[in-house]
Write an enzyme that holds these catalytic residues in place. Structure first.
Site, PDB file in Angstrom:
ATOM      1  N   HIS A 193      43.506  37.247  40.417  1.00  0.00           N
ATOM      2  CA  HIS A 193      43.021  36.531  39.243  1.00  0.00           C
ATOM      3  C   HIS A 193      41.834  35.607  39.518  1.00  0.00           C
ATOM      4  CE1 HIS A 193      42.976  35.057  35.295  1.00  0.00           C
ATOM      5  NE2 HIS A 193      44.134  34.434  35.225  1.00  0.00           N
ATOM      6  N   TYR A 331      49.766  25.733  27.508  1.00  0.00           N
ATOM      7  CA  TYR A 331      48.397  26.163  27.788  1.00  0.00           C
ATOM      8  C   TYR A 331      48.186  27.587  27.278  1.00  0.00           C
ATOM      9  CZ  TYR A 331      44.803  28.374  30.775  1.00  0.00           C
ATOM     10  OH  TYR A 331      43.727  29.107  31.242  1.00  0.00           O
ATOM     11  N   THR A 344      37.075  31.495  30.664  1.00  0.00           N
ATOM     12  CA  THR A 344      37.983  31.014  29.623  1.00  0.00           C
ATOM     13  C   THR A 344      37.879  29.493  29.509  1.00  0.00           C
ATOM     14  OG1 THR A 344      39.858  30.708  31.137  1.00  0.00           O
ATOM     15  CG2 THR A 344      39.651  32.866  30.055  1.00  0.00           C
TER      16      THR A 344
END
Length: 588
Positions: A193, A331, A344
């Site tokens: 990620h 979140y 993001t």
């Protein structure tokens, strides 16, 4: 051409490190090594690493479907020469689950101890991706989700009475993009990620799924409409290496599978064992439960003038409040790819309006009308903040960047970053993400704090899918509460047959505008249309800054190092050849 989201071009930088890249540990900060000319695929089977050349140097595909079947069958048969417990003792991949500093030290020892080790690691690092073959069939959807997230945990006792890992958790390489295939054909991906986001991985999965459907459709229609009547999604040129020989009748390109062999010291073998036992603790503490809710989905939510993404966010907050009586930090990532190198922004779901919604819902004296009104207010506020985040007006990433810049330049950071509000904001109990379309059945990830939940969700036309994970928390109980919450919310919504426009009546333009105001958003995976049409202000394609400007801020980005790929003649000499005609139990 860049991807376009409702008229706005998106930054495509992440796709440069989707394939042929690897997160490498170092003594201080990890970095991403990218190999733009990578042409081989690494294969993990029974914790053993193999590879084969899949592309020509110019990027043309060198193997067809039948070639790949032969290659993978040969790898599977060869891997069975070693028992699972023997392979588990040498499962180098579990080292990628270590704390990064520990992995950096061990990797350095492995690399420097042998030229063969260094060459083999280089082959893994520079591979397009790792294809993982699991000899495991999940019993249900929950086991499937767990296997794709972290693999299975299963021990076998050797003749000395020592338990060794034979589960699929040791058949992983977490530093790279992994395509995982189970024995029954169930497949998924597990991606690193730090260099890409879920939206980028989803685009890859979507293209693969769509191309599979196209190939199937072509096989049906070619005799009627002719070859090529249905265009490919991924149009890759094939030049089969097995059919191209040199003057000596030898293949010009060697696509035979080879095994990466490593010379591992006793100390490294001990480290592998301890890495596996530490990973085992993580796995046995992890709970993953899937909720596939089918009573309603996007269609009904939109018909009631509510944002689907905001509705799902409220369902998760309310379920937690019903179970624990608390409003906690939550979140949701919001896509910002319309900006140069955008990734993001953090959207914080626990707004005052959301808290009021939870309190109204749990008030025994609240009427249905009051509950519905509080739901509308909470979703409207959530959608407003999502739009702000998508347009670069969020605060989380900005504040975090300032903190990092100060630390890297030895500038004192304000006391704010030591305050209780900042600590609370960065202790996310409900870490959530909306990422999915028809190509996926599941999407999920682990919790980001020890006492938190990781919740990936997919919004479908007539259903909602959640994959929930936690460590030592009541995951099944939370999921059951979430199911009951959705059922209760359903009682507030008007059936589609009631809210549909009847007869010749047509809604006014002002009414349509009101619907868009309530429903539209630009959330993380809303790129694939979970809400009604919304057209953000059109922007020009993200422009690359001048070289001088790039140099001025490049040190604040995650480091991506471009490296030369391994030439084909070197690839053919490093590994040990796997016999394509070999059967199980035979030696080469």
């Amino acid at each position: 051409e860049p991807d376009v989201f409702r008229g706005t071009p998106l930054d495509m930088d992440q796709f440069q490190v989707l394939f042929g890249s690897c997160r490498l540990p170092s003594g201080k900060t990890d970095y991403v090594a990218a190999y733009p000319d990578s042409s081989h695929v690494a294969v993990l089977c029974r914790s053993q690493m193999y590879y084969f050349q899949a592309l020509w140097p110019d990027g043309t595909v060198a193997v067809d479907e039948s070639d790949i079947v032969d290659i993978l069958r040969a790898i599977r048969n060869e891997s069975r020469d070693m028992t699972l417990s023997e392979a588990g003792k040498q499962a180098l991949g579990v080292l990628t689950s270590l704390p990064r500093g520990d992995w950096a030290k061990t990797r350095d020892v492995i690399e420097k101890s042998s030229p063969r080790n260094a060459a083999s690691l280089h082959i893994v690092d520079s591979a397009l991706f790792v294809l993982v073959l699991d000899e495991y069939v999940p019993c249900d959807i929950h086991e499937t989700a767990s296997n794709m997230l972290h693999g299975t945990y299963k021990l076998k006792r050797d003749e000395e009475g020592v338990d060794y890992q034979i589960g699929t958790c040791s058949n992983r390489w977490y530093d790279k993009l992994q395509i995982i295939v189970c024995a029954d054909g169930t497949s998924g991906i597990n991606f690193e990620h730090s260099s890409i986001d879920g939206h980028t991985a989803l685009r890859f999965v979507s293209d693969v799924f769509a191309e599979t459907i196209v190939i199937f459709a072509q096989s049906i229609t070619k005799s009627i409409h002719g070859q090529g009547s249905i265009p490919h999604v991924v149009d890759a040129e094939l030049k089969r290496a097995a059919s191209i020989m040199d003057e000596a009748r030898r293949p010009v390109l060697d696509v035979f599978p080879k095994k990466c062999s490593f010379e591992l010291s006793l100390d490294v073998l001990d480290t592998i064992y301890y890495a596996e036992t530490a990973l085992g603790d993580q796995i046995v503490s992890m709970d993953t439960v899937v909720l596939e809710f089918k009573d309603f989905g996007k269609k009904l939510i939109v018909a009631n003038d509510l944002s689907p993404d905001s509705f799902v966010q409220m369902s998760m907050l309310l379920a937690y409040y019903r179970l624990y009586g608390e409003i906690v930090c939550a979140y949701e990532p919001v896509l910002t790819k319309q900006f140069y190198h955008g990734r993001t922004e953090a959207m914080r779901t626990a707004t005052p309006a959301a808290a009021e919604f939870c309190r109204v819902w749990m008030n025994h004296d609240s009427t249905k009308s009051e509950k519905l009104n509080s739901l509308r207010m909470a979703t409207k506020e959530h959608s407003r903040l999502v739009k702000e985040s998508a347009n670069g007006k969020g605060v989380d990433r900005h504040l975090f960047a300032l903190k990092c810049i100060a630390e890297r330049n030895n500038v004192p950071t304000p006391k704010f970053f030591e305050s209780r509000p900042w600590q609370t904001l960065n202790h996310t109990i409900l870490s959530t993400s909306n990422c999915g379309n028809s190509s996926l059945r599941l999407f999920g990830f682990g919790p980001v704090v020890q006492d938190g939940f990781g919740i990936g969700y997919i919004i479908r036309d007539h259903g909602l899918q959640y994959s929930v994970s936690s460590k030592h928390r009541q995951t099944k109980r939370y999921v059951n509460t979430l199911h009951n919450t959705l059922s209760d919310l359903n009682d507030l919504l008007k059936p589609i047959s009631v809210v549909e426009v009847r007869g010749r009546h047509r809604p006014t333009l002002s009414r349509l505008g009101a619907v868009s105001e309530h429903v539209a958003e630009n959330a993380y995976a809303d790129y694939y249309g979970e809400s009604t049409e919304y057209s953000p202000p059109k922007q020009e394609a993200a422009k690359r800054p001048t070289l001088e400007k790039q140099e001025s801020f490049s040190k604040y980005f995650a480091s991506v190092v471009r490296r030369d790929s391994i030439p084909g003649e070197v690839l053919s000499k490093v590994g040990e050849k796997v016999n394509l005609s070999k059967k199980r139990g035979e030696s080469v």
